[in-house]
Design a protein around this motif. Sequence first.
Motif, PDB file in Angstrom:
ATOM      1  N   MET A   1       0.849  -1.154   0.000  1.00 48.37           N
ATOM      2  CA  MET A   1       0.000   0.000   0.000  1.00 48.37           C
ATOM      3  C   MET A   1       0.907   1.233   0.000  1.00 48.37           C
ATOM      4  O   MET A   1       1.819   1.332   0.812  1.00 48.37           O
ATOM      5  N   ASP A   2       0.630   2.188  -0.900  1.00 47.20           N
ATOM      6  CA  ASP A   2       1.454   3.385  -0.936  1.00 47.20           C
ATOM      7  C   ASP A   2       1.086   4.323   0.214  1.00 47.20           C
ATOM      8  O   ASP A   2       0.083   4.142   0.903  1.00 47.20           O
ATOM      9  N   GLU A   3       1.928   5.315   0.438  1.00 52.47           N
ATOM     10  CA  GLU A   3       1.765   6.210   1.593  1.00 52.47           C
ATOM     11  C   GLU A   3       0.457   6.993   1.543  1.00 52.47           C
ATOM     12  O   GLU A   3      -0.225   7.131   2.565  1.00 52.47           O
ATOM     13  N   LYS A   4       0.067   7.448   0.366  1.00 49.80           N
ATOM     14  CA  LYS A   4      -1.179   8.213   0.235  1.00 49.80           C
ATOM     15  C   LYS A   4      -2.393   7.335   0.587  1.00 49.80           C
ATOM     16  O   LYS A   4      -3.298   7.771   1.309  1.00 49.80           O
ATOM     17  N   SER A   5      -2.398   6.105   0.109  1.00 52.25           N
ATOM     18  CA  SER A   5      -3.491   5.183   0.424  1.00 52.25           C
ATOM     19  C   SER A   5      -3.519   4.863   1.909  1.00 52.25           C
ATOM     20  O   SER A   5      -4.588   4.798   2.520  1.00 52.25           O
ATOM     21  N   PHE A   6      -2.331   4.674   2.492  1.00 57.28           N
ATOM     22  CA  PHE A   6      -2.272   4.378   3.921  1.00 57.28           C
ATOM     23  C   PHE A   6      -2.789   5.554   4.733  1.00 57.28           C
ATOM     24  O   PHE A   6      -3.541   5.367   5.693  1.00 57.28           O
ATOM     25  N   GLU A   7      -2.419   6.766   4.359  1.00 48.64           N
ATOM     26  CA  GLU A   7      -2.893   7.951   5.079  1.00 48.64           C
ATOM     27  C   GLU A   7      -4.409   8.090   4.959  1.00 48.64           C
ATOM     28  O   GLU A   7      -5.084   8.449   5.930  1.00 48.64           O
ATOM     29  N   ALA A   8      -4.950   7.798   3.780  1.00 45.90           N
ATOM     30  CA  ALA A   8      -6.404   7.854   3.609  1.00 45.90           C
ATOM     31  C   ALA A   8      -7.085   6.809   4.481  1.00 45.90           C
ATOM     32  O   ALA A   8      -8.116   7.081   5.115  1.00 45.90           O
ATOM     33  N   LEU A   9      -6.513   5.625   4.529  1.00 40.52           N
ATOM     34  CA  LEU A   9      -7.066   4.575   5.378  1.00 40.52           C
ATOM     35  C   LEU A   9      -6.957   4.963   6.850  1.00 40.52           C
ATOM     36  O   LEU A   9      -7.894   4.775   7.621  1.00 40.52           O
ATOM     37  N   GLU A  10      -5.827   5.538   7.229  1.00 38.07           N
ATOM     38  CA  GLU A  10      -5.641   5.977   8.609  1.00 38.07           C
ATOM     39  C   GLU A  10      -6.657   7.062   8.973  1.00 38.07           C
ATOM     40  O   GLU A  10      -7.224   7.042  10.069  1.00 38.07           O
ATOM     41  N   ASP A  11      -6.924   7.994   8.050  1.00 38.85           N
ATOM     42  CA  ASP A  11      -7.950   9.014   8.288  1.00 38.85           C
ATOM     43  C   ASP A  11      -9.318   8.376   8.478  1.00 38.85           C
ATOM     44  O   ASP A  11     -10.105   8.790   9.328  1.00 38.85           O
ATOM     45  N   SER A  12      -9.606   7.355   7.677  1.00 35.67           N
ATOM     46  CA  SER A  12     -10.885   6.660   7.798  1.00 35.67           C
ATOM     47  C   SER A  12     -11.006   5.961   9.145  1.00 35.67           C
ATOM     48  O   SER A  12     -12.048   6.037   9.801  1.00 35.67           O
ATOM     49  N   VAL A  13      -9.942   5.291   9.571  1.00 37.83           N
ATOM     50  CA  VAL A  13      -9.951   4.624  10.869  1.00 37.83           C
ATOM     51  C   VAL A  13     -10.073   5.655  11.983  1.00 37.83           C
ATOM     52  O   VAL A  13     -10.802   5.464  12.956  1.00 37.83           O
ATOM     53  N   ASP A  14      -9.394   6.783  11.829  1.00 41.57           N
ATOM     54  CA  ASP A  14      -9.461   7.861  12.822  1.00 41.57           C
ATOM     55  C   ASP A  14     -10.883   8.393  12.958  1.00 41.57           C
ATOM     56  O   ASP A  14     -11.390   8.569  14.069  1.00 41.57           O
ATOM     57  N   SER A  15     -11.550   8.611  11.842  1.00 44.92           N
ATOM     58  CA  SER A  15     -12.927   9.116  11.916  1.00 44.92           C
ATOM     59  C   SER A  15     -13.856   8.076  12.534  1.00 44.92           C
ATOM     60  O   SER A  15     -14.764   8.412  13.293  1.00 44.92           O
TER      61      SER A  15
END
Length: 155
Positions: A1-15
């Motif tokens: 998973m690239d960094e941008k995808s991981f950050e988007a996933l992390e934002d989703s988990v955070d929300s």
Amino acid sequence: MDEKSFEALEDSVDSLANEDERALEANPGPDLPANVPIHSEADFEAAVRAALDALPAEVENQLRGVAITVSDDGAAHHAYGMFVPGAKNLSQVAQWFPWGEANDAPDQIVIYRDTLTRDFGKDQTLLRAKIIETVRHEVGHALGLDEAGVRKLGL
């Protein structure tokens, strides 16, 4: 998973972690209505399924291939849940976790019915909340977050 995808996933988990817990307790999902007590193994498993069903689609997609099980071995592991990377079965976990070598078996999330019901079973609302919290906590580990990362999200 690239960094941008991981950050988007992390934002989703955070929300997801910041959602109003009362809304989830009031409607834990279609499998087990909030007013139905958790008395049996099937009731507990339905509550775990409801917690999983409440996850965003992006998170569900990341969990494909991860085995999710309910076990009564929590007291032996002193845990409410566990993410086991590449575990073949729970009996091997004590022998090598967390220092063992990865194997070809799928990753596994284990939710421990015995310890959750032992510690929170007298209060059905709290038990449901702890099931949801435990599922989310272990999902965070399955998505690559370490303990500090999961705790940062309030899980």
